[in-house]
Design an enzyme around this catalytic site. Structure first.
Site, PDB file in Angstrom:
ATOM      1  N   LYS A 184      66.543  71.289 120.273  1.00  0.00           N
ATOM      2  CA  LYS A 184      66.859  69.928 120.720  1.00  0.00           C
ATOM      3  C   LYS A 184      67.620  69.955 122.041  1.00  0.00           C
ATOM      4  O   LYS A 184      67.285  69.237 122.982  1.00  0.00           O
ATOM      5  CB  LYS A 184      67.690  69.227 119.653  1.00  0.00           C
ATOM      6  CG  LYS A 184      68.376  67.925 120.109  1.00  0.00           C
ATOM      7  CD  LYS A 184      69.255  67.370 119.008  1.00  0.00           C
ATOM      8  CE  LYS A 184      69.987  66.108 119.443  1.00  0.00           C
ATOM      9  NZ  LYS A 184      71.165  66.401 120.284  1.00  0.00           N
TER      10      LYS A 184
ATOM     11  N   ARG B 246      72.498  60.019 124.574  1.00  0.00           N
ATOM     12  CA  ARG B 246      73.405  60.772 125.446  1.00  0.00           C
ATOM     13  C   ARG B 246      72.637  61.630 126.455  1.00  0.00           C
ATOM     14  O   ARG B 246      73.060  61.803 127.595  1.00  0.00           O
ATOM     15  CB  ARG B 246      74.342  61.647 124.618  1.00  0.00           C
ATOM     16  CG  ARG B 246      75.344  62.382 125.517  1.00  0.00           C
ATOM     17  CD  ARG B 246      76.562  62.889 124.818  1.00  0.00           C
ATOM     18  NE  ARG B 246      77.474  63.499 125.768  1.00  0.00           N
ATOM     19  CZ  ARG B 246      78.362  62.849 126.493  1.00  0.00           C
ATOM     20  NH1 ARG B 246      78.473  61.548 126.366  1.00  0.00           N
ATOM     21  NH2 ARG B 246      79.149  63.466 127.339  1.00  0.00           N
TER      22      ARG B 246
ATOM     23  N   ASP C 182      76.498  61.063 119.538  1.00  0.00           N
ATOM     24  CA  ASP C 182      77.394  61.224 118.398  1.00  0.00           C
ATOM     25  C   ASP C 182      78.779  60.666 118.676  1.00  0.00           C
ATOM     26  O   ASP C 182      79.301  60.795 119.785  1.00  0.00           O
ATOM     27  CB  ASP C 182      77.542  62.714 118.037  1.00  0.00           C
ATOM     28  CG  ASP C 182      76.316  63.257 117.342  1.00  0.00           C
ATOM     29  OD1 ASP C 182      75.660  62.472 116.639  1.00  0.00           O
ATOM     30  OD2 ASP C 182      76.023  64.451 117.497  1.00  0.00           O
TER      31      ASP C 182
ATOM     32  N   ASP D 285      78.424  73.237 117.659  1.00  0.00           N
ATOM     33  CA  ASP D 285      77.478  72.517 116.810  1.00  0.00           C
ATOM     34  C   ASP D 285      77.323  73.136 115.426  1.00  0.00           C
ATOM     35  O   ASP D 285      76.762  72.494 114.530  1.00  0.00           O
ATOM     36  CB  ASP D 285      76.105  72.460 117.488  1.00  0.00           C
ATOM     37  CG  ASP D 285      76.048  71.416 118.597  1.00  0.00           C
ATOM     38  OD1 ASP D 285      76.973  70.583 118.678  1.00  0.00           O
ATOM     39  OD2 ASP D 285      75.082  71.429 119.374  1.00  0.00           O
TER      40      ASP D 285
ATOM     41  N   MET E  13      86.736  71.590 120.741  1.00  0.00           N
ATOM     42  CA  MET E  13      86.121  70.738 121.756  1.00  0.00           C
ATOM     43  C   MET E  13      86.172  69.248 121.422  1.00  0.00           C
ATOM     44  O   MET E  13      86.433  68.419 122.286  1.00  0.00           O
ATOM     45  CB  MET E  13      84.667  71.172 121.972  1.00  0.00           C
ATOM     46  CG  MET E  13      84.027  70.589 123.212  1.00  0.00           C
ATOM     47  SD  MET E  13      82.430  71.330 123.589  1.00  0.00           S
ATOM     48  CE  MET E  13      82.886  73.032 123.909  1.00  0.00           C
TER      49      MET E  13
END
Length: 436
Positions: A22, A97, A121, A321, A343
């Site tokens: 992705k 985004r 997100d 992630d 982060m």
């Protein structure tokens, strides 16, 4: 709003082929705006975020043709630059985004790039300063209209100029956007503290195959010699490392025997090693990764016996992630681990759902959570919950698949943004997931 009804407790068995990455797709799709020649990209994942970006490119005038499953042809020989000022564009751009990365190519080729404040997100503050500071250093003028949340970047004389820049953070999307802007700039651009994730390496390799001159690929120091024009190319997207990591965690949590096919192991970095620190066994067979059924897995400690800490870091560090996946996988391990999400300050807030399921987790602050593994002595229990973002959503799905009884996961549109037909693929291995 869709939901997953999940009946947990089944052991899964079989093979899974990861989708295309992705995060890479959301970068390389924008390169088609840099040329009036045909670009063919394969292994494109069929997920919401990527499909939205393809739709946005079509709205800008890119001719898109589907050649095969996951394989598309793009031709950007008649771009409607004025479309960027329409209300329709503002609506489409704000829903994704990844739309921020159309600005660099449009600025490079047409001298202007506009975008509304992009969506994505809700995982904490995600600033865009790195992108626009980079464009300004390349000579672009920049304006932000706070009333409409609209960004405008324009290049004097419709041509950017190469320069030296030291990025304030090693932003992956920021680096990608600046690289795409710089490949057509006049002169040499040097980018220090550049991101060097495999996604970014793939982007640079693709641009070089189009005629760009980028050196230092894979390092944090990129040098770009601007060219007058780029041509077409063919490019294949890597398998999604985040999905691969998700499947590793799923196999361990559900005591399943799963083989993940064609993982491009050399591009996984330290991801397998981090899961091994949780005690998860795996076997590399060619380029396939087998996670055998495992009764129990035990979290390692540091050499001095102190509690294991797993944290995110820029590549080649561990990707943020996958921290949600690490956290949920640790709930059934033997031992304890401190998960430190550096982060994003809102990404750990989904742990309240895991606690409701019976997990033993202490949320220390917005960035840190301590997980005390249950050692499979107590099974998680099914509950009703809501997915707050893509990665937390899949983590909750993994928890539900390992839990006793029925779980209901709402807002699964978040999961669909990043995972292709996830319930169909897992049901083929023996899961019981129903989309309602």
């Amino acid at each position: 709003m869709g939901s997953f009804e999940v009946f947990g407790g089944n052991k899964l068995k079989g093979e899974l082929t990861p989708q295309g990455a992705k995060n890479e797709a959301l970068q390389v799709l924008n390169t088609v705006l840099l040329t009036d020649q045909e670009v063919i990209i394969s292994n494109i994942p069929d997920i919401v975020d990527v499909n939205k970006l393809i739709n946005l490119l079509q709205a800008l005038g890119v001719k898109v043709q589907k050649l095969d499953k996951g394989k598309y042809s793009f031709l950007a020989d008649d771009i409607d630059v004025d479309y960027m000022l329409t209300d329709e564009f503002k609506q489409k751009g704000a829903s994704l985004r990844g739309s921020i990365m159309i600005v660099g190519p449009l600025l490079a080729r047409f001298g202007k790039g506009y975008i509304p404040k992009p969506g994505g997100d809700k995982i904490g503050r995600r600033r865009l300063d790195t992108h626009f500071i980079g464009f300004e250093k390349l000579g672009a003028g920049f304006k932000y209209d706070a009333a409409t949340n609209f960004f405008k970047a324009e290049a004097p004389g419709n041509r950017l100029k190469g320069t030296y820049m030291l990025l304030d953070e090693a932003s992956v999307t920021g680096t990608a956007n600046i690289v795409m802007a710089a490949v057509l700039a006049e002169g040499k651009t040097t980018i220090y503290n550049a991101a060097c994730e495999p996604y970014l390496q793939q982007l640079c390799k693709m641009l070089n195959s189009m005629g760009a001159k980028i050196s230092g690929v894979g390092s944090n120091l990129l040098t770009i010699e601007g060219v007058e024009k780029l041509g077409g190319c063919e490019h294949r997207i890597l398998p999604d490392m985040i999905e691969i990591g998700s499947f590793i965690g799923l196999a361990a949590m559900t005591q399943s025997d799963i083989t993940i096919k064609n993982v491009s192991y050399e591009n996984l970095g330290i991801i397998p090693d981090v899961f091994k620190r949780l005690g998860i066994k795996m076997e590399l067979i060619g380029d396939d990764l087998r996670i055998p059924e495992q009764e129990l897995y035990e979290i390692e400690t540091f050499i001095d016996g102190s509690i294991m800490t797993i944290s995110d870091a820029p590549w080649p560090g561990f990707t943020p992630d996958l921290l949600s996946i690490i956290l949920v996988t640790a709930t059934q391990a033997r031992g304890s681990v401190l998960v430190h999400q550096k982060m994003f300050e809102s990404r750990l807030f989904f742990v309240d759902k895991l606690i409701d399921m019976g997990a033993q987790i202490i949320l220390c602050d917005p960035h840190r959570a301590t997980v005390i593994g249950l050692e499979r002595k107590t099974q998680l229990r099914g509950i009703t919950m809501t997915s707050p973002d893509i990665r937390a959503g899949v983590s909750l799905l993994i928890a539900a698949l390992s839990a006793e009884g029925r779980s209901l996961i709402h807002n699964i549109e978040q999961i669909d943004r990043g995972y292709e037909n996830i319930e169909l693929r897992l049901n083929n291995l023996g899961a019981d997931i129903r989309r309602i």
